[in-house]
Design an enzyme around this catalytic site. Structure first.
Site, PDB file in Angstrom:
ATOM      1  N   ASP A  16       0.868  -1.178   0.000  1.00 46.28           N
ATOM      2  CA  ASP A  16       0.000   0.000   0.000  1.00 46.28           C
ATOM      3  C   ASP A  16       0.902   1.223   0.000  1.00 46.28           C
ATOM      4  O   ASP A  16       2.095   1.127   0.313  1.00 46.28           O
ATOM      5  CB  ASP A  16      -0.895  -0.026   1.247  1.00 46.28           C
ATOM      6  N   SER A  17       0.324   2.372  -0.317  1.00 50.60           N
ATOM      7  CA  SER A  17       1.128   3.600  -0.273  1.00 50.60           C
ATOM      8  C   SER A  17       1.381   4.029   1.167  1.00 50.60           C
ATOM      9  O   SER A  17       2.288   4.810   1.432  1.00 50.60           O
ATOM     10  CB  SER A  17       0.407   4.728  -1.026  1.00 50.60           C
ATOM     11  N   TYR A  48      -0.903   7.818  -2.998  1.00 54.21           N
ATOM     12  CA  TYR A  48      -0.791   7.536  -4.430  1.00 54.21           C
ATOM     13  C   TYR A  48      -1.873   8.266  -5.219  1.00 54.21           C
ATOM     14  O   TYR A  48      -1.726   8.512  -6.406  1.00 54.21           O
ATOM     15  CB  TYR A  48      -0.922   6.030  -4.694  1.00 54.21           C
ATOM     16  N   GLY A  49      -2.972   8.585  -4.555  1.00 48.90           N
ATOM     17  CA  GLY A  49      -4.112   9.181  -5.247  1.00 48.90           C
ATOM     18  C   GLY A  49      -3.828  10.498  -5.930  1.00 48.90           C
ATOM     19  O   GLY A  49      -4.507  10.874  -6.881  1.00 48.90           O
ATOM     20  N   CYS A  79      -4.228  -1.324  -2.056  1.00 45.20           N
ATOM     21  CA  CYS A  79      -4.314   0.108  -2.324  1.00 45.20           C
ATOM     22  C   CYS A  79      -5.301   0.286  -3.468  1.00 45.20           C
ATOM     23  O   CYS A  79      -5.124  -0.307  -4.536  1.00 45.20           O
ATOM     24  CB  CYS A  79      -2.941   0.653  -2.708  1.00 45.20           C
ATOM     25  N   ASN A  80      -6.333   1.070  -3.247  1.00 44.39           N
ATOM     26  CA  ASN A  80      -7.359   1.235  -4.267  1.00 44.39           C
ATOM     27  C   ASN A  80      -6.825   1.932  -5.511  1.00 44.39           C
ATOM     28  O   ASN A  80      -7.165   1.556  -6.631  1.00 44.39           O
ATOM     29  CB  ASN A  80      -8.545   2.016  -3.696  1.00 44.39           C
ATOM     30  N   GLU A 158      -6.960   8.811  11.348  1.00 41.53           N
ATOM     31  CA  GLU A 158      -5.560   8.979  11.756  1.00 41.53           C
ATOM     32  C   GLU A 158      -5.412   9.831  13.012  1.00 41.53           C
ATOM     33  O   GLU A 158      -4.389   9.770  13.686  1.00 41.53           O
ATOM     34  CB  GLU A 158      -4.752   9.537  10.587  1.00 41.53           C
ATOM     35  N   CYS A 190     -11.747   2.245   0.511  1.00 38.50           N
ATOM     36  CA  CYS A 190     -10.480   2.760   1.045  1.00 38.50           C
ATOM     37  C   CYS A 190     -10.105   1.849   2.204  1.00 38.50           C
ATOM     38  O   CYS A 190     -10.952   1.545   3.054  1.00 38.50           O
ATOM     39  CB  CYS A 190     -10.634   4.199   1.523  1.00 38.50           C
ATOM     40  N   THR A 191      -8.865   1.409   2.239  1.00 37.16           N
ATOM     41  CA  THR A 191      -8.475   0.434   3.260  1.00 37.16           C
ATOM     42  C   THR A 191      -8.394   1.038   4.666  1.00 37.16           C
ATOM     43  O   THR A 191      -8.278   0.298   5.650  1.00 37.16           O
ATOM     44  CB  THR A 191      -7.129  -0.235   2.897  1.00 37.16           C
ATOM     45  N   HIS A 192      -8.486   2.369   4.782  1.00 40.54           N
ATOM     46  CA  HIS A 192      -8.599   2.988   6.106  1.00 40.54           C
ATOM     47  C   HIS A 192      -9.984   2.726   6.723  1.00 40.54           C
ATOM     48  O   HIS A 192     -10.115   2.616   7.945  1.00 40.54           O
ATOM     49  CB  HIS A 192      -8.449   4.517   6.006  1.00 40.54           C
TER      50      HIS A 192
END
Length: 272
Positions: A16-17, A48-49, A79-80, A158, A190-192
Site C-alpha cells: 500500500d502507499s 498515491y491518489g 491500495c485502491n 488517523e 479505502c483500506t482505512h
C-alpha cells in the site's frame, strides 16, 4: 509419501502507499493463520491518489521487484489507487499471482445485492477514477453504482476520532447521499475505512452490508492457494515483516491502531 510444494512456506506480499493496507493484512491473518507475510508501505510517496498513473505504475513496479527478491508466492495490492491504475499492467509484467482490492469487492457485492443498487465510498482520487463503476461494467453487470467521496474519513481515523460525535456527524452528512437509493451493500473503497466501520454502520440501515476489501480479497486469495496446493496449512510459526520507505509521524501509534497490536520487525528501506 506426498511431495511438499516448497511454495507453501513462501510469504505473501501486501503493499500500500501507506498504512491503510494493514486492515487487509489483519483480515488475511485471520483467514490464513499459518501464512507468513511481508507488508510494504511506500510511506515516502503517500498518497498515491495525487500521483499520475505513470508514477503509480513506476512505484508499483519497484515494489513488485522487491517482492520478487523475497520469493513471495502471491501479492495483494492493498491500495485502491494502485489496484485501479496499475493492476492490469503488473499482471502482464510479472509471473507472481496478483490480487487487487477492487475486483473481489465488486464480485461479492454482485453476489449479495438483489436490488442492483450499490454504494461505494472512498477518497476523492478513487471515486474520481470510477474504478468500481468500471469493474461492474467489465463484469457485465448493469448495476446502478453510486460512488461518494468521503475525504474527511482518513484524517478522522488517523487522529483517532472514529468514535466521536464529530465523526458521526460527518458520516451522517456524507452518507445522506444514499438515503433514497435503496442500496443493499456499501463498498468501503479505502483500506482505512474498516477502522470506522462501527460508526458508518450506526448511521445506516442494518439491512445494508458493509463490504471490506480485506475480507473479500482474503477469501479469493485463500481459494487460489488451496486450488494451487500452495496454502500453508501446517501449524507453524508464521512471521510478519514490515518495510516502509519513510517513517511518517505517529507511525507506531497508527500502525498499532490499524493492526490491533504493536508492530514488530519494521525495517526502513530506501525509497523505491
Amino acid at each position: 509419501m506426498e511431495t511438499i510444494n516448497p511454495l507453501k512456506k513462501s510469504p505473501i506480499g501486501i503493499f500500500d502507499s501507506g498504512l491503510g493496507g494493514l486492515t487487509v493484512l489483519k483480515s488475511l491473518e485471520k483467514l490464513l493463520p499459518n501464512e507468513s507475510f511481508i507488508y510494504f508501505g511506500d510511506t515516502a510517496h503517500v498518497p498515491y491518489g495525487s500521483k499520475s498513473a505513470e508514477t503509480v505504475i513506476r512505484y508499483s513496479k519497484s515494489i513488485m521487484d522487491f517482492f520478487m527478491k523475497h520469493y513471495t508466492k502471491a501479492v495483494v495490492i492493498a491500495c485502491n489507487t494502485a489496484s485501479a491504475v496499475a493492476y492490469d499492467y503488473l499482471k502482464k509484467m510479472y509471473t507472481i499471482p496478483l490480487f487487487d482490492v477492487v475486483t473481489p469487492s465488486v464480485e461479492y457485492s454482485i453476489k449479495i445485492s438483489k436490488s442492483k443498487n450499490v454504494g461505494v465510498i472512498g477518497t476523492y482520487s478513487t471515486i474520481k477514477s470510477k474504478a468500481y463503476t468500471k469493474m461492474f461494467k467489465k463484469l457485465g453487470r448493469d448495476y446502478k453504482v453510486k460512488e461518494v467521496p468521503c475525504p474527511l474519513f482518513v484524517p478522522l481515523i488517523e487522529e483517532g476520532w472514529v468514535d466521536t460525535s464529530i465523526a458521526k456527524n460527518i458520516v451522517e452528512t456524507y452518507l445522506n447521499e444514499f438515503q433514497h437509493d435503496n442500496i443493499q451493500s456499501l463498498i468501503l473503497g479505502c483500506t482505512h475505512y474498516p477502522i470506522m466501520a462501527n460508526t458508518i454502520q450506526s448511521v445506516l440501515s442494518n439491512k445494508i452490508e458493509l463490504i471490506h476489501s480485506g475480507k473479500t480479497v482474503g477469501n479469493k486469495l485463500k481459494d487460489f492457494l488451496i486450488k494451487q496446493n500452495i496454502e500453508n496449512s501446517i501449524n507453524s510459526e508464521p512471521s510478519v515483516k514490515f518495510y516502509v520507505t519513510d517513517f511518517p509521524q505517529k507511525f507506531d501509534e497508527l500502525g498499532s491502531r490499524f493492526l490491533g497490536r504493536h508492530l514488530k520487525n519494521v525495517s526502513h528501506i530506501n525509497s523505491v
